[in-house]
Scaffold this active site. Structure first.
Site, mmCIF file in Angstrom:
data_model
loop_
_atom_site.group_PDB
_atom_site.id
_atom_site.type_symbol
_atom_site.label_atom_id
_atom_site.label_comp_id
_atom_site.label_asym_id
_atom_site.label_seq_id
_atom_site.Cartn_x
_atom_site.Cartn_y
_atom_site.Cartn_z
ATOM 1 N N GLU A 1 25.251 43.065 33.795
ATOM 2 C CA GLU A 1 25.356 43.593 34.806
ATOM 3 C C GLU A 1 26.727 44.039 35.401
ATOM 4 O O GLU A 1 27.264 43.022 35.402
ATOM 5 C CB GLU A 1 24.696 42.738 35.811
ATOM 6 N N ASN B 1 33.471 37.439 41.562
ATOM 7 C CA ASN B 1 33.446 37.931 43.454
ATOM 8 C C ASN B 1 32.048 36.620 44.039
ATOM 9 O O ASN B 1 31.820 37.245 44.570
ATOM 10 C CB ASN B 1 33.527 39.325 43.487
ATOM 11 N N CYS C 1 30.094 44.560 43.716
ATOM 12 C CA CYS C 1 30.068 45.837 42.908
ATOM 13 C C CYS C 1 28.867 46.766 43.438
ATOM 14 O O CYS C 1 29.258 47.639 43.047
ATOM 15 C CB CYS C 1 29.175 44.829 41.656
HETATM 16 P P1 NAP Z 1 35.843 40.766 34.344
HETATM 17 O O1 NAP Z 1 36.792 40.692 33.828
HETATM 18 O O2 NAP Z 1 34.566 41.763 33.170
HETATM 19 O O3 NAP Z 1 35.244 39.099 33.975
HETATM 20 C C1 NAP Z 1 33.847 38.806 33.970
HETATM 21 C C2 NAP Z 1 33.712 37.761 33.184
HETATM 22 O O4 NAP Z 1 34.233 37.967 31.359
HETATM 23 C C3 NAP Z 1 35.089 36.463 33.327
HETATM 24 O O5 NAP Z 1 34.029 35.332 33.135
HETATM 25 C C4 NAP Z 1 36.069 36.795 32.368
HETATM 26 O O6 NAP Z 1 36.323 35.563 31.417
HETATM 27 C C5 NAP Z 1 34.518 36.918 31.018
HETATM 28 N N1 NAP Z 1 35.145 37.481 29.548
HETATM 29 C C6 NAP Z 1 36.522 38.380 29.868
HETATM 30 N N2 NAP Z 1 36.721 38.560 28.357
HETATM 31 C C7 NAP Z 1 35.401 38.461 28.008
HETATM 32 C C8 NAP Z 1 34.855 38.261 26.395
HETATM 33 N N3 NAP Z 1 36.254 39.454 25.120
HETATM 34 N N4 NAP Z 1 33.781 37.639 25.952
HETATM 35 C C9 NAP Z 1 33.158 37.627 26.196
HETATM 36 N N5 NAP Z 1 33.836 37.350 28.062
HETATM 37 C C10 NAP Z 1 34.501 38.355 28.802
HETATM 38 O O7 NAP Z 1 35.105 41.138 35.600
HETATM 39 P P2 NAP Z 1 35.753 40.422 36.662
HETATM 40 O O8 NAP Z 1 37.087 40.181 37.433
HETATM 41 O O9 NAP Z 1 35.686 39.285 36.800
HETATM 42 O O10 NAP Z 1 34.251 41.061 38.175
HETATM 43 C C11 NAP Z 1 34.393 42.287 39.163
HETATM 44 C C12 NAP Z 1 33.145 42.778 37.958
HETATM 45 O O11 NAP Z 1 31.916 42.614 37.714
HETATM 46 C C13 NAP Z 1 33.664 44.338 38.601
HETATM 47 O O12 NAP Z 1 33.104 45.387 37.300
HETATM 48 C C14 NAP Z 1 31.852 44.501 39.509
HETATM 49 O O13 NAP Z 1 31.243 45.843 39.739
HETATM 50 C C15 NAP Z 1 31.443 43.646 38.416
HETATM 51 N N6 NAP Z 1 30.150 42.599 38.960
HETATM 52 C C16 NAP Z 1 28.708 43.470 38.843
HETATM 53 C C17 NAP Z 1 27.404 42.883 39.652
HETATM 54 C C18 NAP Z 1 26.258 43.502 39.278
HETATM 55 O O14 NAP Z 1 25.555 42.415 39.443
HETATM 56 N N7 NAP Z 1 26.187 44.505 38.692
HETATM 57 C C19 NAP Z 1 27.901 41.734 40.397
HETATM 58 C C20 NAP Z 1 29.650 40.855 40.806
HETATM 59 C C21 NAP Z 1 30.383 41.696 39.550
HETATM 60 P P3 NAP Z 1 37.911 35.444 32.518
HETATM 61 O O15 NAP Z 1 37.556 35.652 33.457
HETATM 62 O O16 NAP Z 1 38.104 34.079 31.605
HETATM 63 O O17 NAP Z 1 38.601 35.946 32.099
#
Ligand code: NAP
Length: 470
Positions: free
Chosen positions: A243, A147, A277
């Site tokens: 995070e 995002n 987020c």
């Molecule tokens: P996501 O699906 O959890 O993916 C995040 C990252 O993790 C991607 O690079 C993904 O790679 C990778 N990943 C997936 N499976 C993995 C594994 N088994 N081992 C290691 N890495 C792996 O999250 P998203 O859909 O990109 O982002 C949305 C989420 O992020 C929401 O829940 C949001 O709240 C959270 N977020 C939190 C913050 C904060 O500061 N707290 C900020 C922004 C977003 P792939 O893309 O290849 O699957």
């Protein structure tokens, strides 16, 4: 992708799609476990080189990178919009924040310090002299979400390099282009060739190998709660920053200025199609102003123009994938079937979900208790500040929260009693300055970002004690 000091390609590719129309924007290599091994083997050397690089040199590299990003702002903004789907205005803002994040990180490279330890205050401590030394962790793995494909990568890479680590970036598969461009710029700014790697590939395929490897000493992850939990399990004994997600609440007390509140909810609930987020998701509204607030909010949400994010007038673009827009629709329908009502919105066209307000949402509905991560807010009524605080805390998450009130007692109760890492008084939860300590409580994660604080997470503390003769 950039692995072991070289730009390399793979036969297998991943298409990067424009979320607005599904057009192929670019294609990137698809890393496998062999590429992970090459990246980590090289990062071992990179970490040694980085640890020897003086702080002033690390500062100069990050400062030069910030200037290069700034000079190429438009190029970056367009890449972000094309791969992520946020409006061009929001992409430009993200680039300007990334410049801040890199600049702040560079400054921190000059400020890594320990402190003296007053051993003479301990029984038998006289004749001892001690201090702490802050040292880099070694290899940092940085895993980022889709995002904020540039600024959230900067929040990891900047402090990791400032602290003298080598960093291996694993950007989100949907949005790898900004991270690749950033890598290019850091190298152009003078970063040692093995000080960085950027592996494009699916987390499900290479994540476990990256996270479980003993050579990695620190993982910094931003993403969903469930992937975060898996990474914690795989990590074993190493430092981890998490995070994670949220379903951030805002509390509207009866003394709030409803026009101001409505403008703030419209601004903080729909940015990046709600895919932030800390987006306002749960709007907890005093019974006394419930109807008036909905009347004030409805026209403001209806004024948010949806469409192609490259068009100047567009405020809300597509979600990252059509299936996410379908999911948001299902959650809204599910709430309606259980007694909630759609005040405005509720329609979908492809990956675009219309900015939506759902009223009469109850705590057992998914719109309230799960992370929606989409362009809808859920409005729930309360009677008293006690009930408002209880509702705000009725979640596994704790990233950010807001309250609107002129009453100091209520504001202080909110600050003390609401379980969230970032607390906004007279604004919605979605607000962040890149210098502030930022991070969640409860299952929203642990560890802080913001360069000054992240540098602490990216370093280890050593204790040195001189046992002197006198
Ligand atoms: P996501 O699906 O959890 O993916 C995040 C990252 O993790 C991607 O690079 C993904 O790679 C990778 N990943 C997936 N499976 C993995 C594994 N088994 N081992 C290691 N890495 C792996 O999250 P998203 O859909 O990109 O982002 C949305 C989420 O992020 C929401 O829940 C949001 O709240 C959270 N977020 C939190 C913050 C904060 O500061 N707290 C900020 C922004 C977003 P792939 O893309 O290849 O699957």
């Amino acid at each position: 992708m950039y692995v072991a000091g070289q730009w390399i390609d793979t036969e297998k590719k991943i298409d990067v799609l424009n979320p607005y129309d599904g057009a192929v924007v670019d294609a990137v290599p698809c890393a496998d476990s062999g590429d992970v091994e090459k990246a980590l083997e090289s990062a071992v050397r990179g970490a040694r080189t980085m640890a020897k690089l003086p702080g002033y040199d690390r500062y100069r590299i990050l400062k030069a990178a910030a200037e290069l990003v700034e000079a190429r702002s438009e190029e970056f903004a367009e890449i972000i919009t094309l791969e992520e789907g946020k409006s061009l205005a929001e992409s430009r803002f993200e680039v300007s924040r990334a410049v801040q994040t890199l600049t702040l990180s560079g400054e921190e490279a000059k400020r890594l310090h320990g402190e003296t330890v007053p051993f003479d205050g301990a029984p038998g401590g006289s004749g001892k002299f001690g201090f702490t030394l802050r040292v880099p962790c070694g290899i940092v793995v940085a895993i980022s979400p889709f995002n904020f494909p540039l600024n959230l990568v900067c929040h990891k890479v900047g402090p990791a390099l400032a602290a003298g680590n080598a960093v291996v970036i694993k950007p989100a598969t949907d949005t790898p282009l900004s991270a690749l461009k950033l890598t290019e710029i850091l190298l152009e700014a003078g970063l040692p060739a093995e000080g960085i790697a950027c592996l494009t590939g699916r987390g499900a395929e290479i994540g476990d190998a990256l996270c479980s490897d003993r050579r990695v000493r620190k993982i910094t992850f931003t993403g969903s709660r469930d992937i975060g939990e898996r990474i914690c399990r795989m990590a074993g004994i190493k430092k981890v920053t998490m995070e994670l997600g949220s379903n951030a609440p805002v509390i509207i007390m009866p003394d709030a200025d409803l026009e101001k509140v409505a403008a703030a909810v419209a601004a903080t609930g729909y940015t990046n199609a709600g895919q932030v987020c800390i987006s306002t998701q749960r709007v907890l509204t005093s019974e006394k102003v419930y109807g008036d607030f909905l009347d004030a909010l409805k026209p403001k949400v209806e004024a948010l123009v949806t469409g192609n994010p490259l068009d100047v007038g567009t405020k809300v673009g597509p979600m990252i994938r059509e299936r996410d827009a379908i999911r948001v629709g299902e959650w809204v329908q599910e709430a309606v079937a259980s007694g909630a009502r759609v005040v405005t919105g509720g329609a979908r066209q492809g990956a675009i979900y219309a900015p939506t307000v759902v009223a009469d949402v109850k705590p057992d509905m998914r719109l309230f208790c799960d992370e929606l991560f989409g362009p809808a807010v859920a409005v729930t009524r309360f009677d008293s500040i006690d009930e408002a605080i209880a509702l705000a805390n009725d979640t596994i998450y704790g990233l950010a929260a807001g309250i609107f009130t002129e009453n100091l007692e209520w504001a202080m109760r909110f600050a003390r009693e609401v379980e969230a890492g970032n607390l906004m008084i007279n604004w919605g939860p979605q607000w962040r300055a890149d210098l502030m300590p930022y991070g969640g409580l409860k299952e929203s994660g642990f560890g802080k970002e913001g360069p000054r604080y992240a540098v602490e997470e990216m370093t280890e503390l050593k204790l040195v004690c001189f046992h002197l003769k006198s």
